[in-house]
Design a protein around this motif. Structure first.
Motif: not given
Length: 574
Positions: A19-21, A23, A16-17
């Motif tokens: 993927s978020l970074n 984006r 998740a980290r």
């Protein structure tokens, strides 16, 4: 098993980290920094807007926004100001020219005793008030006889005194204490349920009594509950003195619509109570319609929330206790009601004392002590004052004491019988005029009436031309007369003039104006302009006064403009 679950959760968080970074890497760092700040700002703006809408209502907010936008158009604001000034000038009706003769500096040589002759001349120019004014003068007869003479002599005897100096003018201090005690006795101080600690002070009038009660309640609730953003709740019929107190003491004021019977709506008031509420208010009776609020229900409401409850008895204090003894059905209204923490009661109304005398009473000293202002760090010495005023006229205190002692219980009972009977006769007479309706069911000596077929303010103008000075009301549009001893012998005269005024006002003409008004109402600015023109062109037969503004107020969509008219009118009077 536990280690496997932990590894799975850890792996999911890492993914998740990443993927978020990934984006967020598409955005500039500055945008990521500014976005939360802008979001917070927008949230505050939206919250403020919703708060204003909740407080004033959607319709009022939209009208205010539209009028604000229109005033931004070049020339509109100056045009409105010019038209407003024309209305004010019309309302003054020659007042400016009269001011040209007013003194603007001291005379070089004093007039001596001749000043009394000049005062007599000025007094003769005042309108005839005997039996012609709603409320205003409560003593019967004329100024050269009876109770008038007694009051004047009592006041002149103590004209030099000042209750501030308690060590010097001990007689006046005693008079004030006894006026408070006698007034409290009328309102249940001797009953066990009241706690037998009723206390209070004399003030300059009902407004000061109410303002002090609000101040004391605010400070008491801050002491008891730590409330720092105080709010109070009053019925729509509550006196404007509460608005004044709210402005003076930075208290949020909620005006709640009354019920269909024009009494305070207890359920509606309950819905406005929150953790910042310091007090609720009831009237016995309310000034507009002479109707007593459900004091017992409001008392239970205040008790259940642990807040203060003030009862405005400014009008009813020297009538209701005696009316009850005379057999009139009067609901509970005083300190015998649990939950009542303070009461205001004017002595200068039906107490027949000189103007400028009222009392504010509290259930106990614990509440009353928050009324006082004590100063310990002044170089002039230690200072403590019980009321808003420092120096006070001892003459008025003495006059109030003289009024109460001279009349006694028998005198007040006799007077109450006369004015209650006159009020009922007047009410029946108004109900007998088919074009009029009485607002609600009056409990006391005020009769308010309106019309569904006539412009009631035009009726008021005709009554004014006949010398009657009545009070114009709104919501609903109506006028009222507060019956005093002055009116007892002239009830039939009033009703005869009222019938003639109703016959004079043309329903056909009024229907035409309403039709024109509905046409113009589709254009907001045109509507305001139409109202201004109508007020300017047709102020009514009586010169001066606020009647034209009341007529305009019912038609103006922009309440801010009504406010400006009132302020401009008052500013022009002095």
């Amino acid at each position: 098993m536990d280690s496997l679950s932990y590894s799975s959760v850890k792996s999911m968080l890492i993914q998740a980290r990443v993927s978020l970074n990934s984006r967020l890497s598409e955005f500039e760092p500055l945008a990521l920094l500014v976005a939360p700040l802008v979001t917070l700002f927008l949230a505050q703006v939206i919250g403020s807007v919703l708060g204003v809408v909740h407080e004033k209502g959607l319709k009022a907010c939209l009208l205010g926004f539209i009028m604000g936008f229109l005033k931004m158009i070049p020339g509109v604001q100056s045009y409105i100001d010019a038209e407003k000034q024309k209305v004010v000038d019309q309302l003054q009706s020659g007042g400016s020219s009269k001011k040209n003769n007013w003194a603007k500096e001291l005379p070089v040589k004093g007039l001596g005793v001749q000043v009394l002759e000049k005062m007599e001349t000025e007094k003769r120019n005042d309108p005839n008030w005997q039996g012609k004014c709603s409320g205003t003068v409560y003593i019967g007869g004329n100024e050269s006889e009876g109770h008038f003479t007694l009051i004047n002599q009592a006041c002149s005897m103590f004209a030099h005194t000042n209750p501030l100096h308690i060590d010097v003018f001990q007689s006046v201090v005693r008079f004030e204490s006894e006026v408070v005690a006698m007034t409290a006795a009328l309102l249940g101080s001797k009953e066990t349920v009241s706690g037998e600690q009723i206390c209070g002070n004399m003030t300059s009038g009902g407004t000061e009594s109410i303002v002090l009660a609000v101040k004391s309640s605010r400070d008491y609730m801050k002491y008891k509950k730590g409330i720092k953003r105080p709010e109070m709740i009053i019925p729509e019929s509550g006196h404007s003195a509460y608005d004044k107190a709210a402005q003076y003491f930075n208290i949020k004021l909620w005006r709640v619509p009354v019920g269909k019977d024009f009494r305070a709506d207890v359920k509606a008031m309950r819905r406005h109570i929150n953790r910042n509420t310091i007090m609720i208010v009831g009237s016995a009776p309310g000034f507009p319609h002479g109707i007593i609020d459900p004091i017992e229900e409001l008392g239970q409401l205040a008790l259940s929330y642990g807040i203060c409850f003030h009862v405005d008895l400014c009008l009813g204090g020297f009538v209701l206790p005696f009316a009850r003894k005379l057999g009139y059905q009067i609901p509970a209204f005083d300190f015998s009601v649990q939950g009542v923490t303070s009461i205001s009661i004017d002595v200068h109304k039906y107490g027949l004392a000189p103007k400028g005398t009222s009392t504010v009473l509290y259930r106990n000293h614990e509440i009353r002590k928050h009324q006082f202002v004590a100063v310990t760090e002044w170089s002039g010495g230690l200072y403590v004052s019980p009321t808003i005023a420092g120096s006070r006229p001892g003459s008025l205190v003495a006059g109030a004491w003289a009024a109460m002692m001279s009349l006694g219980e028998e005198g007040y009972l006799e007077n109450t019988g006369k004015i209650m009977e006159a009020s009922k006769r007047l009410e029946e007479g108004v109900r007998g005029i088919s074009e009029l309706f009485v607002v609600g069911k009056p409990d006391m000596t005020i009769v308010a009436f309106g019309s569904k077929s006539l412009d009631i303010f035009e009726v008021n103008d005709i009554m004014s031309s006949k010398g009657w000075h009545l009070n114009a009301l709104q919501r609903p549009n109506s006028i009222h007369i507060c019956v005093t001893l002055q009116h007892v012998p002239v009830v039939d005269d009033f009703l005869q003039d009222l019938r003639e005024a109703v016959e004079t006002v043309s329903p056909l003409l009024r229907s035409l104006f309403d039709l024109i008004g509905r046409f113009f109402s589709s254009f907001l600015i045109s509507r305001c302009y139409y109202v201004l023109v109508q007020v300017k062109a047709n102020p009514g037969p009586i010169t001066g006064g606020l009647a034209p503004i009341y007529g305009a107020a019912g038609k103006m969509p922009d309440r801010g403009m009504v406010n400006e008219l009132l302020v401009s009118f008052m500013d022009s009077q002095y």
